[in-house]
Write a protein that holds these residues in place. Structure first.
Motif, PDB file in Angstrom:
ATOM      1  N   VAL A  73     -24.184  -5.194   9.311  1.00  0.00           N
ATOM      2  CA  VAL A  73     -23.329  -5.701  10.456  1.00  0.00           C
ATOM      3  C   VAL A  73     -24.106  -6.985  11.021  1.00  0.00           C
ATOM      4  O   VAL A  73     -25.367  -7.042  11.160  1.00  0.00           O
ATOM      5  N   LYS A  74     -23.202  -7.777  11.447  1.00  0.00           N
ATOM      6  CA  LYS A  74     -23.976  -9.044  12.059  1.00  0.00           C
ATOM      7  C   LYS A  74     -23.946  -9.002  13.571  1.00  0.00           C
ATOM      8  O   LYS A  74     -23.400  -8.339  14.314  1.00  0.00           O
ATOM      9  N   LYS A  75     -25.108  -9.666  14.078  1.00  0.00           N
ATOM     10  CA  LYS A  75     -25.309  -9.850  15.629  1.00  0.00           C
ATOM     11  C   LYS A  75     -23.984 -10.451  16.445  1.00  0.00           C
ATOM     12  O   LYS A  75     -23.299 -11.287  15.927  1.00  0.00           O
ATOM     13  N   GLY A  76     -23.727  -9.684  17.449  1.00  0.00           N
ATOM     14  CA  GLY A  76     -22.224  -9.994  18.052  1.00  0.00           C
ATOM     15  C   GLY A  76     -20.956  -9.363  17.691  1.00  0.00           C
ATOM     16  O   GLY A  76     -19.931  -9.249  18.241  1.00  0.00           O
ATOM     17  N   ALA A  77     -21.009  -8.519  16.338  1.00  0.00           N
ATOM     18  CA  ALA A  77     -20.027  -7.966  15.985  1.00  0.00           C
ATOM     19  C   ALA A  77     -19.558  -6.819  16.910  1.00  0.00           C
ATOM     20  O   ALA A  77     -20.473  -5.984  17.075  1.00  0.00           O
ATOM     21  N   VAL A  78     -18.335  -6.437  17.132  1.00  0.00           N
ATOM     22  CA  VAL A  78     -17.972  -5.417  18.128  1.00  0.00           C
ATOM     23  C   VAL A  78     -18.021  -4.003  17.325  1.00  0.00           C
ATOM     24  O   VAL A  78     -17.132  -3.781  16.069  1.00  0.00           O
ATOM     25  N   LEU A  79     -18.697  -3.253  17.458  1.00  0.00           N
ATOM     26  CA  LEU A  79     -18.997  -1.956  16.802  1.00  0.00           C
ATOM     27  C   LEU A  79     -18.000  -0.876  17.487  1.00  0.00           C
ATOM     28  O   LEU A  79     -17.123  -0.138  16.667  1.00  0.00           O
ATOM     29  N   PHE A  80     -17.879  -0.884  18.808  1.00  0.00           N
ATOM     30  CA  PHE A  80     -16.772   0.082  19.423  1.00  0.00           C
ATOM     31  C   PHE A  80     -15.985  -0.651  20.513  1.00  0.00           C
ATOM     32  O   PHE A  80     -16.458  -1.618  21.041  1.00  0.00           O
ATOM     33  N   GLN A  81     -14.816  -0.023  20.493  1.00  0.00           N
ATOM     34  CA  GLN A  81     -13.909  -0.879  21.575  1.00  0.00           C
ATOM     35  C   GLN A  81     -13.426   0.346  22.451  1.00  0.00           C
ATOM     36  O   GLN A  81     -12.985   1.436  21.921  1.00  0.00           O
ATOM     37  N   ILE A  82     -13.803   0.226  23.770  1.00  0.00           N
ATOM     38  CA  ILE A  82     -13.416   1.371  24.679  1.00  0.00           C
ATOM     39  C   ILE A  82     -12.130   0.817  25.457  1.00  0.00           C
ATOM     40  O   ILE A  82     -11.752   0.002  25.550  1.00  0.00           O
ATOM     41  N   LYS A 135     -15.916 -10.773  43.024  1.00  0.00           N
ATOM     42  CA  LYS A 135     -15.115  -9.622  42.319  1.00  0.00           C
ATOM     43  C   LYS A 135     -14.539 -10.013  41.041  1.00  0.00           C
ATOM     44  O   LYS A 135     -14.123  -9.098  40.202  1.00  0.00           O
ATOM     45  N   ALA A 136     -13.962 -11.289  40.884  1.00  0.00           N
ATOM     46  CA  ALA A 136     -13.335 -11.512  39.681  1.00  0.00           C
ATOM     47  C   ALA A 136     -14.293 -11.591  38.467  1.00  0.00           C
ATOM     48  O   ALA A 136     -13.985 -11.107  37.461  1.00  0.00           O
ATOM     49  N   ALA A 137     -15.541 -12.176  38.653  1.00  0.00           N
ATOM     50  CA  ALA A 137     -16.440 -12.135  37.637  1.00  0.00           C
ATOM     51  C   ALA A 137     -16.974 -10.860  37.266  1.00  0.00           C
ATOM     52  O   ALA A 137     -17.282 -10.722  36.157  1.00  0.00           O
ATOM     53  N   LEU A 138     -16.963  -9.858  38.343  1.00  0.00           N
ATOM     54  CA  LEU A 138     -17.605  -8.718  38.013  1.00  0.00           C
ATOM     55  C   LEU A 138     -16.509  -7.783  37.102  1.00  0.00           C
ATOM     56  O   LEU A 138     -16.673  -7.215  36.215  1.00  0.00           O
ATOM     57  N   SER A 139     -15.114  -8.217  37.573  1.00  0.00           N
ATOM     58  CA  SER A 139     -14.222  -7.357  36.824  1.00  0.00           C
ATOM     59  C   SER A 139     -14.192  -7.962  35.437  1.00  0.00           C
ATOM     60  O   SER A 139     -14.110  -7.335  34.552  1.00  0.00           O
ATOM     61  N   LEU A 140     -14.257  -9.227  35.122  1.00  0.00           N
ATOM     62  CA  LEU A 140     -14.318  -9.798  33.675  1.00  0.00           C
ATOM     63  C   LEU A 140     -15.720  -9.209  33.060  1.00  0.00           C
ATOM     64  O   LEU A 140     -15.588  -8.829  31.664  1.00  0.00           O
ATOM     65  N   THR A 141     -16.934  -8.966  33.665  1.00  0.00           N
ATOM     66  CA  THR A 141     -17.881  -8.455  33.185  1.00  0.00           C
ATOM     67  C   THR A 141     -17.679  -6.996  32.608  1.00  0.00           C
ATOM     68  O   THR A 141     -17.916  -6.548  31.556  1.00  0.00           O
ATOM     69  N   MET A 142     -17.068  -6.173  33.601  1.00  0.00           N
ATOM     70  CA  MET A 142     -16.808  -5.007  33.206  1.00  0.00           C
ATOM     71  C   MET A 142     -15.840  -4.741  31.936  1.00  0.00           C
ATOM     72  O   MET A 142     -15.889  -3.728  31.125  1.00  0.00           O
ATOM     73  N   LEU A 143     -14.824  -5.606  32.045  1.00  0.00           N
ATOM     74  CA  LEU A 143     -13.882  -5.839  30.936  1.00  0.00           C
ATOM     75  C   LEU A 143     -14.498  -5.954  29.668  1.00  0.00           C
ATOM     76  O   LEU A 143     -14.498  -5.265  28.610  1.00  0.00           O
ATOM     77  N   GLU A 144     -15.565  -6.907  29.420  1.00  0.00           N
ATOM     78  CA  GLU A 144     -16.354  -7.427  28.353  1.00  0.00           C
ATOM     79  C   GLU A 144     -17.145  -6.133  27.936  1.00  0.00           C
ATOM     80  O   GLU A 144     -17.271  -6.039  26.820  1.00  0.00           O
ATOM     81  N   LYS A 145     -17.504  -5.344  28.685  1.00  0.00           N
ATOM     82  CA  LYS A 145     -18.405  -4.154  28.510  1.00  0.00           C
ATOM     83  C   LYS A 145     -17.675  -3.061  27.730  1.00  0.00           C
ATOM     84  O   LYS A 145     -18.188  -2.096  27.235  1.00  0.00           O
ATOM     85  N   THR A 146     -16.166  -3.301  27.813  1.00  0.00           N
ATOM     86  CA  THR A 146     -15.512  -2.378  26.944  1.00  0.00           C
ATOM     87  C   THR A 146     -15.557  -2.658  25.255  1.00  0.00           C
ATOM     88  O   THR A 146     -15.343  -1.704  24.735  1.00  0.00           O
TER      89      THR A 146
END
Length: 340
Positions: A73-82, A135-146
């Motif tokens: 796998v390559k660096k940055g590849a999405v392994l899991f999607q929550i 709050k908007a930045a935090l919500s986008l960060t949490m979304l990216e962590k999925t």
């Protein structure tokens, strides 16, 4: 073991011939001048250059798994999607609140310029804008962590979850190993600490590939001596382009710690002890001359002579038990057992 060579009897003393003194049958060998490399052996373990257990930072249900086990796998590849539906809704809500706060701040600032508003109203709206931006930045960060991504190029291991599993923060999902290059960790005695250095080349073999040597280069030496074993640990990088080597394999490591050109070597059987000293018999004009010698390194049936002999000397390898200093010798052909 080196084959003994015959020594010419053309210069046998005439006196010996006239007196009919029989020579003692011996086998001989020429002193050899070779490059001598002193090595140090150690046992090590191959390790991944990078190794990680992939874990989620947020809770959620696994929506998709985007890799094949055991494959690169390559660096940055999405392994899991929550499942991101909840986090996406929160991000949209935060973005809407941010837009409203920005409008309220702009309105308050405009009213203050016209004298219809107060500085307090402007400051309060500005503070709320900053809160909503965070709050908007935090919500986008949490979304990216999925989207759980590979932190580096590597070989993915066996997954421990399936689609539909609910995972918690810190739960083990899969291991990821970077095996190009590998690194080998090995220990050497504290007495050899001066013989190892960064950039030093090593050779290693493994039981998995018998007879196939691999090479590496030392890149790190532990500054701390292990007090229990009185040894020092070192790390070396080992190229692994074809991916044959795997982490966890035991490796026999050999380091070249000293190289001497033109070292003098004789067969081990030419050297004997007498009175606590080491000697050889050197053949000079058909006679045996007892010579004290100083030994150096031993290597595959040969021994280094650091003092006592020259490169053109011939030494007795068999039959010296019946010799005495100055005794005439009769050189035998080692292959045929006949005198020459």
């Amino acid at each position: 073991m080196y084959r003994s060579t015959a020594y010419s009897q053309a210069k046998e003393p005439a006196a010996a011939k006239q007196q009919g003194v029989p020579g003692v049958p011996v086998e001989v060998a020429q002193v050899q001048r070779k490059t001598l490399v002193r090595t140090l052996s150690a046992v090590g373990t191959l390790e991944s250059s990078e190794s990680v257990i992939v874990r989620p930072e947020i809770a959620g249900r696994i929506q998709s798994i985007n890799f094949q086990e055991g494959q690169p796998v390559k660096k940055g590849a999405v392994l899991f999607q929550i499942d991101d539906s909840t986090y996406e809704a929160e991000a949209e809500q935060a973005q809407a609140n941010l837009e409203l706060s920005r409008k309220n701040y702009n309105r308050a600032a405009e009213l203050l310029k016209k004298g219809a508003g107060t500085a307090r109203q402007r400051d309060e709206s500005q503070a709320q804008l900053r809160v909503d931006e965070a709050k908007a930045a935090l919500s986008l960060t949490m979304l990216e962590k999925t989207r759980i991504r590979a932190p580096f190029d590597g070989i993915i291991g066996f997954r421990q979850v399936s689609i539909g599993d609910y995972v918690s923060p810190g739960q083990d999902l899969v291991n990821l190993e970077s095996i190009q290059p590998l690194k080998v960790k090995f220990d050497v005695p504290q007495t050899a600490i001066t013989a190892i250095s960064d950039g030093q080349l090593i050779d290693l073999t493994t039981d998995a590939f018998p007879g196939q040597p691999f090479q590496g280069e030392v890149y790190a030496i532990d500054p701390q001596i292990n007090q229990a074993t009185r040894s020092v640990s070192a790390l070396a990088k080992v190229p692994n382009e074809d991916g044959r080597l795997r982490p966890g394999l035991f490796a026999n490591v050999t380091l070249s710690v000293d190289r001497r050109e033109g070292a003098l070597l004789v067969p081990e059987e030419a050297v004997f002890s007498q009175g606590g000293e080491r000697y050889v018999y050197r053949v000079v004009e058909g006679k045996a001359t007892l010579v004290p010698v100083t030994l150096g390194q031993r290597k595959t049936g040969m021994v280094e002579i650091t003092k006592g002999l020259a490169s053109d000397d011939t030494v007795v390898t068999a039959g010296y038990q019946k010799l005495r200093n100055g005794a005439p010798v009769m050189v035998l052909d080692a292959a045929k057992g006949a005198a020459k």
